[in-house]
Motif scaffolding. Structure first.
Motif, mmCIF file in Angstrom:
data_model
loop_
_atom_site.group_PDB
_atom_site.id
_atom_site.type_symbol
_atom_site.label_atom_id
_atom_site.label_comp_id
_atom_site.label_asym_id
_atom_site.label_seq_id
_atom_site.Cartn_x
_atom_site.Cartn_y
_atom_site.Cartn_z
ATOM 1 N N THR A 1 -0.605 -4.258 5.301
ATOM 2 C CA THR A 1 -0.100 -3.088 4.650
ATOM 3 C C THR A 1 0.134 -3.365 3.251
ATOM 4 N N LEU B 1 0.852 -1.215 0.091
ATOM 5 C CA LEU B 1 0.116 -0.234 -0.086
ATOM 6 C C LEU B 1 0.900 1.351 0.078
ATOM 7 N N THR B 2 0.366 2.050 -0.609
ATOM 8 C CA THR B 2 1.126 3.498 -0.529
ATOM 9 C C THR B 2 1.196 4.084 0.745
ATOM 10 N N ASP C 1 -1.778 -4.722 -0.726
ATOM 11 C CA ASP C 1 -3.151 -4.962 -1.581
ATOM 12 C C ASP C 1 -3.241 -6.295 -1.867
ATOM 13 N N GLN D 1 -2.132 5.727 1.346
ATOM 14 C CA GLN D 1 -2.972 4.733 1.820
ATOM 15 C C GLN D 1 -2.824 4.258 3.419
ATOM 16 N N ALA E 1 -4.187 6.910 5.440
ATOM 17 C CA ALA E 1 -5.771 7.205 5.647
ATOM 18 C C ALA E 1 -6.197 6.125 6.541
ATOM 19 N N MET E 2 -5.516 5.234 7.313
ATOM 20 C CA MET E 2 -5.800 4.086 8.161
ATOM 21 C C MET E 2 -6.296 4.511 9.258
ATOM 22 N N ARG F 1 4.846 -1.506 8.609
ATOM 23 C CA ARG F 1 4.773 -1.456 7.058
ATOM 24 C C ARG F 1 5.759 -2.694 6.842
ATOM 25 N N ASP G 1 7.621 3.762 -2.119
ATOM 26 C CA ASP G 1 6.286 3.683 -2.652
ATOM 27 C C ASP G 1 6.418 2.839 -3.731
#
Length: 249
Positions: free
Chosen positions: A105, A82-83, A107, A86, A89-90, A100, A142
């Protein structure tokens, strides 16, 4: 390690020869952080491509450049991180950044869709660039889209990553038949992996000093490693043991 790689190359090559020419051979290679799964995947892919090149030369007098394109490719799961946006925004972004690399973490659904797509028959007379996949860029911290190409001639795909054999949705769907043909797990002593991880974090600039690198290994990487070891899918066709050996670094 050389003997292990040679055996696996021969095994996959035999399967490739028995597989219809519009079908790919898909293999999942999992292991805890620092196990050496990435190195193994690339070594097997290199061995398969060498064998394919020699085979083509044996069969044809005039071999074009196109005919010698790689038949095998190692695809890292890291592109499905995930970036940072993203993670931010969690509900608990601080924990998301600290962890991470943990399963949540990534997709996993996008990874599963990729495997399912590559399981479909290869289109005849395919002139497009192939399937474009993301890769993780450590410079920008990223994933970056469209960095890896799986073309129609690349009929052996070796997926490598922490969770490609995890017995948890959606990873377990991607790892199961009929999507993956085989599941391999690289096993390593946690103490050996810890040493490798400390060296890796220092070399990549992820940690400023050895103490910080060790803390990241203990509080994140090896925590994730426990989940990987304790929750792998079954059956696993190959278990490869990684030793404390320079060839695995």
């Amino acid at each position: 390690m050389e003997a292990q790689v040679s055996r696996l190359v021969d095994k996959v090559w035999d399967r490739y020869l028995e597989t219809p020419d519009d079908v790919r051979v898909l293999i999942a290679i999992a292991g805890i952080p620092g196990s050496g799964k990435t190195h193994l995947a690339h070594a097997v892919a290199k061995g398969l491509n060498k064998k394919a090149g020699l085979s083509m030369r044996d069969l044809a007098v005039d071999v074009g450049k196109e005919d010698l394109q790689d038949v095998a490719i190692a695809v890292p799961m890291d592109g499905f991180h995930l970036t940072r946006a993203q993670l931010a925004a969690m509900p608990d972004p601080e924990n998301a950044f600290a962890r991470r690399g943990a399963e949540f973490t990534f997709d996993g659904a996008a990874f599963a869709r990729t495997v399912e797509y590559l399981r479909k028959p290869i289109e005849k007379n395919h002139d497009g660039p192939g399937l474009l996949l993301p890769a993780f860029d450590h410079a920008v911290k990223d994933p970056v889209p469209d960095q890896i190409v799986v073309g129609p001639r690349q009929r052996i795909v070796l997926f490598e990553g922490n969770y490609v054999c995890l017995d948890k949705a959606p990873w377990n769907r991607a790892a199961s038949a009929p999507f993956m043909d085989e599941r391999w797990v690289v096993e390593v002593d946690f103490a050996v992996a810890r040493k490798r991880l400390i060296q890796r974090h220092l070399a990549a600039g992820i940690a400023a000093n050895e103490q910080e690198a060790a803390r990241r290994a203990d509080e994140n990487d090896l925590v994730n490693g426990r989940e990987i070891v304790e929750n792998k899918v079954s059956p696993v066709e190959e278990t490869i043991f990684s030793q404390e050996d320079a060839s695995w670094r």
